[in-house]
Design a protein around this motif. Structure first.
Motif, PDB file in Angstrom:
ATOM      1  N   ALA A 186       0.833  -1.214   0.000  1.00  0.00           N
ATOM      2  CA  ALA A 186       0.000   0.000   0.000  1.00  0.00           C
ATOM      3  C   ALA A 186       0.864   1.258   0.000  1.00  0.00           C
ATOM      4  N   ARG A 187       2.046   1.187   0.648  1.00  0.00           N
ATOM      5  CA  ARG A 187       2.908   2.366   0.714  1.00  0.00           C
ATOM      6  C   ARG A 187       3.618   2.648  -0.605  1.00  0.00           C
ATOM      7  N   VAL A 188       3.756   1.616  -1.472  1.00  0.00           N
ATOM      8  CA  VAL A 188       4.399   1.894  -2.768  1.00  0.00           C
ATOM      9  C   VAL A 188       3.375   2.076  -3.897  1.00  0.00           C
ATOM     10  N   MET A 189       2.334   1.251  -3.898  1.00  0.00           N
ATOM     11  CA  MET A 189       1.321   1.386  -4.948  1.00  0.00           C
ATOM     12  C   MET A 189       0.460   2.628  -4.699  1.00  0.00           C
ATOM     13  N   GLY A 190       0.086   2.847  -3.425  1.00  0.00           N
ATOM     14  CA  GLY A 190      -0.836   3.924  -3.082  1.00  0.00           C
ATOM     15  C   GLY A 190      -0.437   5.278  -3.654  1.00  0.00           C
ATOM     16  N   PRO A 191       0.795   5.746  -3.377  1.00  0.00           N
ATOM     17  CA  PRO A 191       1.174   7.076  -3.870  1.00  0.00           C
ATOM     18  C   PRO A 191       1.101   7.187  -5.399  1.00  0.00           C
ATOM     19  N   LEU A 192       1.443   6.112  -6.104  1.00  0.00           N
ATOM     20  CA  LEU A 192       1.387   6.154  -7.571  1.00  0.00           C
ATOM     21  C   LEU A 192      -0.056   6.236  -8.062  1.00  0.00           C
ATOM     22  N   PHE A 193      -0.901   5.364  -7.514  1.00  0.00           N
ATOM     23  CA  PHE A 193      -2.308   5.370  -7.915  1.00  0.00           C
ATOM     24  C   PHE A 193      -2.940   6.714  -7.556  1.00  0.00           C
ATOM     25  N   TYR A 194      -2.593   7.224  -6.398  1.00  0.00           N
ATOM     26  CA  TYR A 194      -3.146   8.501  -5.938  1.00  0.00           C
ATOM     27  C   TYR A 194      -2.840   9.620  -6.935  1.00  0.00           C
ATOM     28  N   ARG A 195      -1.586   9.682  -7.394  1.00  0.00           N
ATOM     29  CA  ARG A 195      -1.231  10.749  -8.327  1.00  0.00           C
ATOM     30  C   ARG A 195      -1.890  10.554  -9.683  1.00  0.00           C
ATOM     31  N   ARG A 196      -1.992   9.302 -10.101  1.00  0.00           N
ATOM     32  CA  ARG A 196      -2.588   9.037 -11.410  1.00  0.00           C
ATOM     33  C   ARG A 196      -4.059   9.451 -11.459  1.00  0.00           C
ATOM     34  N   TRP A 197      -4.819   9.096 -10.407  1.00  0.00           N
ATOM     35  CA  TRP A 197      -6.265   9.261 -10.511  1.00  0.00           C
ATOM     36  C   TRP A 197      -6.854  10.366  -9.647  1.00  0.00           C
ATOM     37  N   PHE A 198      -6.190  10.753  -8.561  1.00  0.00           N
ATOM     38  CA  PHE A 198      -6.827  11.710  -7.660  1.00  0.00           C
ATOM     39  C   PHE A 198      -6.209  13.096  -7.738  1.00  0.00           C
ATOM     40  N   SER A 199      -4.895  13.190  -7.568  1.00  0.00           N
ATOM     41  CA  SER A 199      -4.292  14.533  -7.608  1.00  0.00           C
ATOM     42  C   SER A 199      -3.841  14.885  -9.022  1.00  0.00           C
ATOM     43  N   ARG A 200      -3.710  13.883  -9.903  1.00  0.00           N
ATOM     44  CA  ARG A 200      -3.299  14.101 -11.291  1.00  0.00           C
ATOM     45  C   ARG A 200      -1.972  14.867 -11.393  1.00  0.00           C
ATOM     46  N   GLU A 201      -1.030  14.482 -10.554  1.00  0.00           N
ATOM     47  CA  GLU A 201       0.323  15.052 -10.634  1.00  0.00           C
ATOM     48  C   GLU A 201       1.194  14.089 -11.432  1.00  0.00           C
ATOM     49  N   PRO A 202       2.317  14.577 -11.963  1.00  0.00           N
ATOM     50  CA  PRO A 202       3.153  13.703 -12.788  1.00  0.00           C
ATOM     51  C   PRO A 202       3.802  12.561 -11.993  1.00  0.00           C
ATOM     52  N   LEU A 203       3.961  11.418 -12.670  1.00  0.00           N
ATOM     53  CA  LEU A 203       4.648  10.261 -12.074  1.00  0.00           C
ATOM     54  C   LEU A 203       6.092  10.258 -12.568  1.00  0.00           C
ATOM     55  N   ASP A 204       6.820  11.324 -12.257  1.00  0.00           N
ATOM     56  CA  ASP A 204       8.182  11.433 -12.780  1.00  0.00           C
ATOM     57  C   ASP A 204       9.168  10.602 -11.955  1.00  0.00           C
ATOM     58  N   ASP A 205      10.395  10.481 -12.482  1.00  0.00           N
ATOM     59  CA  ASP A 205      11.407   9.646 -11.838  1.00  0.00           C
ATOM     60  C   ASP A 205      11.675  10.060 -10.396  1.00  0.00           C
ATOM     61  N   ASP A 206      11.735  11.374 -10.171  1.00  0.00           N
ATOM     62  CA  ASP A 206      11.983  11.885  -8.819  1.00  0.00           C
ATOM     63  C   ASP A 206      10.946  11.372  -7.834  1.00  0.00           C
ATOM     64  N   PHE A 207       9.710  11.425  -8.266  1.00  0.00           N
ATOM     65  CA  PHE A 207       8.635  11.002  -7.386  1.00  0.00           C
ATOM     66  C   PHE A 207       8.715   9.499  -7.101  1.00  0.00           C
ATOM     67  N   VAL A 208       8.883   8.706  -8.163  1.00  0.00           N
ATOM     68  CA  VAL A 208       8.950   7.249  -7.997  1.00  0.00           C
ATOM     69  C   VAL A 208      10.119   6.894  -7.072  1.00  0.00           C
ATOM     70  N   LYS A 209      11.242   7.589  -7.279  1.00  0.00           N
ATOM     71  CA  LYS A 209      12.414   7.330  -6.443  1.00  0.00           C
ATOM     72  C   LYS A 209      12.130   7.660  -4.967  1.00  0.00           C
ATOM     73  N   SER A 210      11.420   8.754  -4.739  1.00  0.00           N
ATOM     74  CA  SER A 210      11.138   9.139  -3.349  1.00  0.00           C
ATOM     75  C   SER A 210      10.212   8.111  -2.682  1.00  0.00           C
ATOM     76  N   VAL A 211       9.312   7.534  -3.457  1.00  0.00           N
ATOM     77  CA  VAL A 211       8.427   6.498  -2.914  1.00  0.00           C
ATOM     78  C   VAL A 211       9.237   5.257  -2.530  1.00  0.00           C
ATOM     79  N   ILE A 212      10.174   4.893  -3.395  1.00  0.00           N
ATOM     80  CA  ILE A 212      11.008   3.709  -3.122  1.00  0.00           C
ATOM     81  C   ILE A 212      11.901   3.956  -1.905  1.00  0.00           C
ATOM     82  N   GLU A 213      12.572   5.115  -1.887  1.00  0.00           N
ATOM     83  CA  GLU A 213      13.481   5.405  -0.770  1.00  0.00           C
ATOM     84  C   GLU A 213      12.728   5.431   0.546  1.00  0.00           C
ATOM     85  N   ASN A 214      11.496   5.893   0.488  1.00  0.00           N
ATOM     86  CA  ASN A 214      10.696   5.958   1.701  1.00  0.00           C
ATOM     87  C   ASN A 214      10.495   4.567   2.293  1.00  0.00           C
TER      88      ASN A 214
END
Lengths: 199, 199
Positions: free
Chosen positions: A162-190
């Motif tokens: 949930a901590r890795v899929m959630g942020p990606l799904f959230y940006r795709r469908w709810f906040s509509r922010e970009p899923l750029d490399d920086d963001f994906v990396k921050s989710v993984i590092e977290n």
């Protein structure tokens, strides 16, 4: 010779069934992507596929069952990578999903299912089961990380997912922010950074 | 007396406009929760509210605009708590959202909007804007945590928001797992614990 003939005879109906099921699923899937779930009636699928409604109902007892199988055709089930580290595995797996999310067909169709599931408990159950199968790759890489001692065995794999899929799904469908490399990396590092504290 | 009379006269049309807008929004909202987005045409809203279509179009130039305002009525905009710590603020704010997610009206209606937005770029923009307003409370508590030095100023508030909202939304709509206290706590600890490392 006799055996060969029998096999041919026996395989023929299967082939026909397979082809007609394929035609139905493709038609359902095309309708889904063109019109959203609202446009996918068994009538419409029958018209588009040329397969009789009675035949469709023989293979799928409900419209929901048909819809879900049509969606699972979309290939949202990724393979588990095995790079040797959780960070490496997550980078491949999440990178793959982040690339698909903006416009892969399954991603444009999923909200139709999610919406209909709000008013259809059977569909909700089927959707959750299908989603569970889609998570298999995550479960595999998380369990391997636990075996390697990279991730605490006290970490609940379902929480990590949930901590890795959630942020990606959230940006795709709810906040509509970009899923750029920086963001994906921050989710993984977290996830990787945090779990190390609890080793 | 004259002044009073003038006020009454002046307020009367406003009151009527306000009441008819209210009736339209309530009807749209009831239709949304009953039938999903598919059932909300301007025709249907006009029938249900008793307000003429021309009047509806005067206030909302498009069906999308009407739908979104009807949704925002649902009160998904939480207040920012101020407990003095990020952990305390997140516990209140996420706890509130986790309680609402299973069956608050805005939560059962949101998937309709998300789905329609896949095929309607204007609706997608409006939805993202509305969601941005809903995030205001998170932005406030994150910025306060940064001012207190509890959270690194290098942390992007938008990333932090995705890491706390994402897992909750993911469980509500995609994996359909429970939003129990343990889970909410693990989401909070993940953000609070992790960001402390980077102080």
């Amino acid at each position: 010779m006799v055996t060969k003939k029998r096999r041919l005879v026996a395989s023929e109906p299967d082939g026909r069934v397979r082809r007609s099921k394929e035609a139905v699923l493709s038609a359902a899937y095309r309708l889904l992507t063109e019109t959203g779930l609202g446009g996918v009636s068994v009538d419409a699928v029958s018209r588009k596929s040329g397969v009789a409604k009675t035949t469709i109902y023989r293979h799928w007892p409900t419209r929901s069952a048909l819809l879900l199988q049509a969606c699972s055709k979309a290939g949202a089930k990724p393979q588990a990578p095995d790079t040797g580290t959780l960070r490496g595995d997550l980078t491949l797996l999440l990178g793959h999903i982040a690339t698909q999310l903006p416009d892969a067909r399954w991603a444009t169709v999923l909200p139709s299912i999610i919406d209909a599931a709000e008013r259809d408990p059977e569909l909700a159950r089927l959707q959750a089961r299908l989603h569970g199968e889609m998570r298999g790759a995550f479960r595999t890489i998380i369990e391997r990380a636990q075996q390697r001692g990279e991730l605490s065995r006290r970490s609940d794999p379902a929480h990590v997912i949930a901590r890795v899929m959630g942020p990606l799904f959230y940006r795709r469908w709810f906040s509509r922010e970009p899923l750029d490399d920086d963001f994906v990396k921050s989710v993984i590092e977290n996830v990787v950074g945090h779990t190390k504290q609890h080793r």
